[in-house]
Motif scaffolding. Sequence first.
Motif, mmCIF file in Angstrom:
data_model
loop_
_atom_site.group_PDB
_atom_site.id
_atom_site.type_symbol
_atom_site.label_atom_id
_atom_site.label_comp_id
_atom_site.label_asym_id
_atom_site.label_seq_id
_atom_site.Cartn_x
_atom_site.Cartn_y
_atom_site.Cartn_z
ATOM 1 N N LEU A 489 39.348 37.112 28.938
ATOM 2 C CA LEU A 489 38.534 38.270 28.570
ATOM 3 C C LEU A 489 37.117 38.171 29.115
ATOM 4 O O LEU A 489 36.329 39.097 28.956
ATOM 5 C CB LEU A 489 38.505 38.430 27.047
ATOM 6 C CG LEU A 489 39.850 38.768 26.397
ATOM 7 C CD1 LEU A 489 39.728 38.783 24.886
ATOM 8 C CD2 LEU A 489 40.376 40.097 26.906
ATOM 9 N N GLU A 490 36.792 37.038 29.756
ATOM 10 C CA GLU A 490 35.505 36.871 30.429
ATOM 11 C C GLU A 490 35.734 36.611 31.918
ATOM 12 O O GLU A 490 35.410 35.546 32.442
ATOM 13 C CB GLU A 490 34.719 35.716 29.828
ATOM 14 C CG GLU A 490 34.269 35.925 28.394
ATOM 15 C CD GLU A 490 33.338 34.827 27.919
ATOM 16 O OE1 GLU A 490 32.117 35.016 27.996
ATOM 17 O OE2 GLU A 490 33.852 33.766 27.487
ATOM 18 N N PRO A 491 36.309 37.586 32.633
ATOM 19 C CA PRO A 491 36.585 37.350 34.051
ATOM 20 C C PRO A 491 35.300 37.182 34.850
ATOM 21 O O PRO A 491 34.275 37.800 34.544
ATOM 22 C CB PRO A 491 37.336 38.614 34.484
ATOM 23 C CG PRO A 491 36.920 39.655 33.502
ATOM 24 C CD PRO A 491 36.692 38.938 32.210
ATOM 25 N N LYS A 492 35.364 36.339 35.873
ATOM 26 C CA LYS A 492 34.194 36.081 36.701
ATOM 27 C C LYS A 492 34.297 36.863 38.017
ATOM 28 O O LYS A 492 35.331 36.838 38.678
ATOM 29 C CB LYS A 492 34.064 34.579 36.982
ATOM 30 C CG LYS A 492 33.744 33.755 35.738
ATOM 31 C CD LYS A 492 33.555 32.283 36.078
ATOM 32 C CE LYS A 492 33.190 31.470 34.833
ATOM 33 N NZ LYS A 492 32.991 30.036 35.134
ATOM 34 N N ILE A 493 33.197 37.528 38.338
ATOM 35 C CA ILE A 493 33.084 38.316 39.560
ATOM 36 C C ILE A 493 31.998 37.678 40.417
ATOM 37 O O ILE A 493 30.875 37.449 39.932
ATOM 38 C CB ILE A 493 32.710 39.776 39.255
ATOM 39 C CG1 ILE A 493 33.558 40.355 38.108
ATOM 40 C CG2 ILE A 493 32.795 40.624 40.512
ATOM 41 C CD1 ILE A 493 35.036 40.393 38.369
ATOM 42 N N TYR A 494 32.306 37.390 41.675
ATOM 43 C CA TYR A 494 31.346 36.734 42.567
ATOM 44 C C TYR A 494 31.002 37.668 43.731
ATOM 45 O O TYR A 494 31.874 38.075 44.500
ATOM 46 C CB TYR A 494 31.932 35.433 43.125
ATOM 47 C CG TYR A 494 32.065 34.340 42.099
ATOM 48 C CD1 TYR A 494 31.067 33.383 41.933
ATOM 49 C CD2 TYR A 494 33.201 34.251 41.285
ATOM 50 C CE1 TYR A 494 31.180 32.376 40.985
ATOM 51 C CE2 TYR A 494 33.323 33.246 40.329
ATOM 52 C CZ TYR A 494 32.314 32.319 40.187
ATOM 53 O OH TYR A 494 32.428 31.324 39.242
ATOM 54 N N LEU A 495 29.729 38.013 43.836
ATOM 55 C CA LEU A 495 29.218 38.770 44.979
ATOM 56 C C LEU A 495 28.584 37.775 45.938
ATOM 57 O O LEU A 495 27.633 37.069 45.572
ATOM 58 C CB LEU A 495 28.194 39.802 44.508
ATOM 59 C CG LEU A 495 27.506 40.642 45.593
ATOM 60 C CD1 LEU A 495 28.524 41.457 46.377
ATOM 61 C CD2 LEU A 495 26.452 41.568 44.961
ATOM 62 N N LEU A 496 29.115 37.718 47.158
ATOM 63 C CA LEU A 496 28.672 36.718 48.127
ATOM 64 C C LEU A 496 28.024 37.390 49.327
ATOM 65 O O LEU A 496 28.513 38.409 49.825
ATOM 66 C CB LEU A 496 29.865 35.875 48.603
ATOM 67 C CG LEU A 496 30.725 35.214 47.522
ATOM 68 C CD1 LEU A 496 31.847 34.408 48.165
ATOM 69 C CD2 LEU A 496 29.873 34.327 46.612
ATOM 70 N N GLY A 497 26.932 36.796 49.793
ATOM 71 C CA GLY A 497 26.335 37.207 51.050
ATOM 72 C C GLY A 497 26.752 36.241 52.135
ATOM 73 O O GLY A 497 26.455 35.040 52.044
ATOM 74 N N ILE A 498 27.460 36.727 53.149
ATOM 75 C CA ILE A 498 28.005 35.854 54.194
ATOM 76 C C ILE A 498 27.681 36.463 55.553
ATOM 77 O O ILE A 498 28.023 37.633 55.818
ATOM 78 C CB ILE A 498 29.530 35.682 54.044
ATOM 79 C CG1 ILE A 498 29.875 35.149 52.643
ATOM 80 C CG2 ILE A 498 30.079 34.754 55.122
ATOM 81 C CD1 ILE A 498 31.376 35.049 52.394
ATOM 82 N N ASP A 499 27.040 35.704 56.404
ATOM 83 C CA ASP A 499 26.723 36.177 57.751
ATOM 84 C C ASP A 499 28.005 36.610 58.466
ATOM 85 O O ASP A 499 29.021 35.903 58.460
ATOM 86 C CB ASP A 499 26.038 35.072 58.564
ATOM 87 C CG ASP A 499 24.600 34.839 58.121
ATOM 88 O OD1 ASP A 499 23.938 35.816 57.743
ATOM 89 O OD2 ASP A 499 24.156 33.671 58.120
ATOM 90 N N GLY A 500 27.932 37.793 59.095
ATOM 91 C CA GLY A 500 29.076 38.305 59.829
ATOM 92 C C GLY A 500 29.997 39.176 58.991
ATOM 93 O O GLY A 500 30.854 39.870 59.546
ATOM 94 N N PHE A 501 29.814 39.137 57.673
ATOM 95 C CA PHE A 501 30.663 39.949 56.796
ATOM 96 C C PHE A 501 29.852 40.835 55.866
ATOM 97 O O PHE A 501 30.286 41.928 55.511
ATOM 98 C CB PHE A 501 31.591 39.046 55.976
ATOM 99 C CG PHE A 501 32.537 38.243 56.809
ATOM 100 C CD1 PHE A 501 33.693 38.824 57.305
ATOM 101 C CD2 PHE A 501 32.269 36.918 57.124
ATOM 102 C CE1 PHE A 501 34.565 38.095 58.092
ATOM 103 C CE2 PHE A 501 33.134 36.174 57.906
ATOM 104 C CZ PHE A 501 34.293 36.768 58.393
ATOM 105 N N THR A 502 28.683 40.380 55.468
ATOM 106 C CA THR A 502 27.799 41.156 54.601
ATOM 107 C C THR A 502 26.654 41.703 55.438
ATOM 108 O O THR A 502 26.078 40.968 56.250
ATOM 109 C CB THR A 502 27.236 40.268 53.472
ATOM 110 O OG1 THR A 502 28.289 39.540 52.853
ATOM 111 C CG2 THR A 502 26.520 41.112 52.428
#
Length: 822
Positions: A489-502
């Motif tokens: 009930l506490e799912p983790k969401i990760y926003l990542l900054g990645i060169d070439g994709f973000t």
Amino acid sequence: MKELTLLQLANTGFKNLYFKLIKGEPLDRAERTKLLAVAVVLINHTSQPLKNLAYRITLAYGNSTGDYQPLYDVSVNSGLIPVTAAIDEVLKARESGTRDTFVREFTRSYIDTFRRNGIVLTEQQADLQEFIQADESRSTAIVAPTSYGKSELILDSIRRNPNAYTLILVPSKALLAQTKKRVLDSAIHGLGKIVTHPEMYAPDRDSKIFVLTQERLARLLSEFPELTFDTVFIDEAHNLLEGDRRSELLATVISIVNSRSSSTRFKFLTPFLCNELNLTVRHMDLPIDGFRINEYIKSERFHLRDFRSGRDDGALKLYDQFLNSWVNLGTNHRSWFNLIQNESLGKNIVYGNRPKSIERFAEQLAANLPAVDCPLIRTACEELESTFDKRYKLVACLKRGVMYHHGSIPETVRSYLEDVFSKSKHMKYLVCNTTLLEGVNLPIERLFIIDHRMGIANLTPSKFKNLIGRVNRFSDTFSSRDASSLVKLEPKIYLLGIDGFTSRRAKLSEFFQNTVKATRVDRDSVKNVLLMNSEIVSDSAAARLREATDRLESLQPGSVPQGPSRRVQTKVGRLLIANSVNEIDVFSSEFKITSDIDSLIATHGQIDSPSDLMKAVKSCFVDNFDGDREYSDLKRLDQEPALNFYSMLLDWKLQKHSIKQSIKLTISYWNKRIEQGQGDWVFVGNWGDSKFGNSHREHWVNIGNKSDFDKINLAIVRLKEEDDFLDYKIFRFIEILNGMGAVEPVFYTRLKYGTTDTNKIKLIKEGFSRGLADLIILKYSDAVTVLGNGDIHVEPKLVSKMIDGGESDLLVFEAKLNLSAP
């Protein structure tokens, strides 16, 4: 009690204490007591964000300490009965052998009142069922998060109303197939034939269930002007608000159905909508009752880690949506791969945007992972190698437990791989884009985001919430009978900054604040000119509304009560509108196009070759495109090489080439262009890496510089896209030419179905692919019965026969999609 605000709360000592809990730091007894005391205060406020924060505190406290009694009390009093039931299972296991208290027994009995078919409902879910059943004659808008059982509402309605004509409107072919399969597997008595295509319907056949896209429904309504429905379910109804032509068509067909029968009841189903009145279609007197589920059960934890050069500070941060603050978790991951590897669970989604980037990321992820040993994956790889090529990059990814998913993969293959992803414990990662947002139900436990855009714009708050709603669906969360349900009930969401994709310009920290901040106020953006609440403030919007209204009146005369509208005067005009042709000003061009087609027939007779057919499409239609409208990629047909290319593709259809053969022929076509001095540059759309000629975008590749591996993988995605272009864009005009008698009948039938065998054609209309239809008639005709009314019936035993016959796993899976479970 004076109402507290989250901003006021954030400026107290509570903030530091709360963040200790969120970070998992140890709390002494006094601190725990203070936190729970605050939760008690917050739960008694009327503000929903404050109540949600109270729930979050007790949930995090329970998962951190193992003491679930506070959450037990909050959940039962908030109507979150599945949470209460899950805690009861945990407590029962801990207290095995001890005698239950009266309160516990009483609560257990209360939980049982929310059980339906072995599933525990929330209080609002139970209320929703009562709301639906109380008066089925009304039109309703049901706003409920993903996994709240909207599909079951449709099935229940069909069960309760076995003689009703029920239409389920879906936004895509993929969702059409999934919805049809759900209905087939529901074991509803007397279901009859499920109509998924206009050509499957005949008034004298036993067909009461229809699953259609708006394009297919428009054609069906045009061909059968007396057809009416009792109930219409509009799935993913928020699409109605958009300002594109498909959304206008959706509003048009809804209006037509309503015009034909005022007793038709409409059920709008959506995971997000602020005001149900925004669904009101112009020219319709349709009161809509709304039911909204606003329960807060899952409390996501939003993380950010920026690995982009120049922005990498090494910190993993958590954004708290209630206090609108960032918490530095201090975890130092060396690379994006290191973070994903360390934070992954059994089933993980990596969300991207562009298909080309999705494939590239999947390749890089897989390159860092060991090979897996799994019979399901091994079989899937063999299927893809047999169907496409051994060098298909998706095969290499699958062998390391990575799958990618986008619109340039054939629908059946996507569904097959989704099934493998669900069943194989070794299939750990799925890299995908918005193909996941509508109707795809997978056992997702963790979400990583490498590009928070959808197209050229950021994901909207509603679309982002729809995406994160796919993580830990209730059916997966509450399937276990231990504390793991509560951790989910506490799912983790990760926003990542990645060169070439973000994107280098992306402001990642602002994204969470703009989408999930607890105090932000969402508003519907109503762009569809055919909706009552859309604002018509510009001349272009007014012109768009006039044309949309005129098209509606042409399809269903009398549906616009405000007065006279333009109506088409010719058969061509009606066919253009019925086939959703928006590139042409039908009202000013219908007579010229009629004349062009008549002249074509008089001069050349009926069309019986691909090259003549493509020339006719250009001269009769493309040359009549309205230059003032939005750009259409059909304009490429102005170029002779493009005409020759699509003529070639149509010829391949006539010759019934397999996908593998078409890949080889495509590469041969590219190589011949180079050999014959026609140039090395090939248009490949979004798969390009260079600009060429007058192009402003990198939609081209120098094919002479590509390896055989690159050519094969380019051919695979381009063949799917070009096949879609033929089916969705070009074939509309072929249908119109055929409707006007300009196409030789046998040639048209072979082009459309790949055969003139009537039984094979019936199977194709049922949803079977050409290849599977050929196989069934050739080897398994004993599983096929032609009924007295001409319908064809395929026995579910076909599946076991195919398995016994050693048929490919992919074909067996396709057969299962189109048949009810035996």
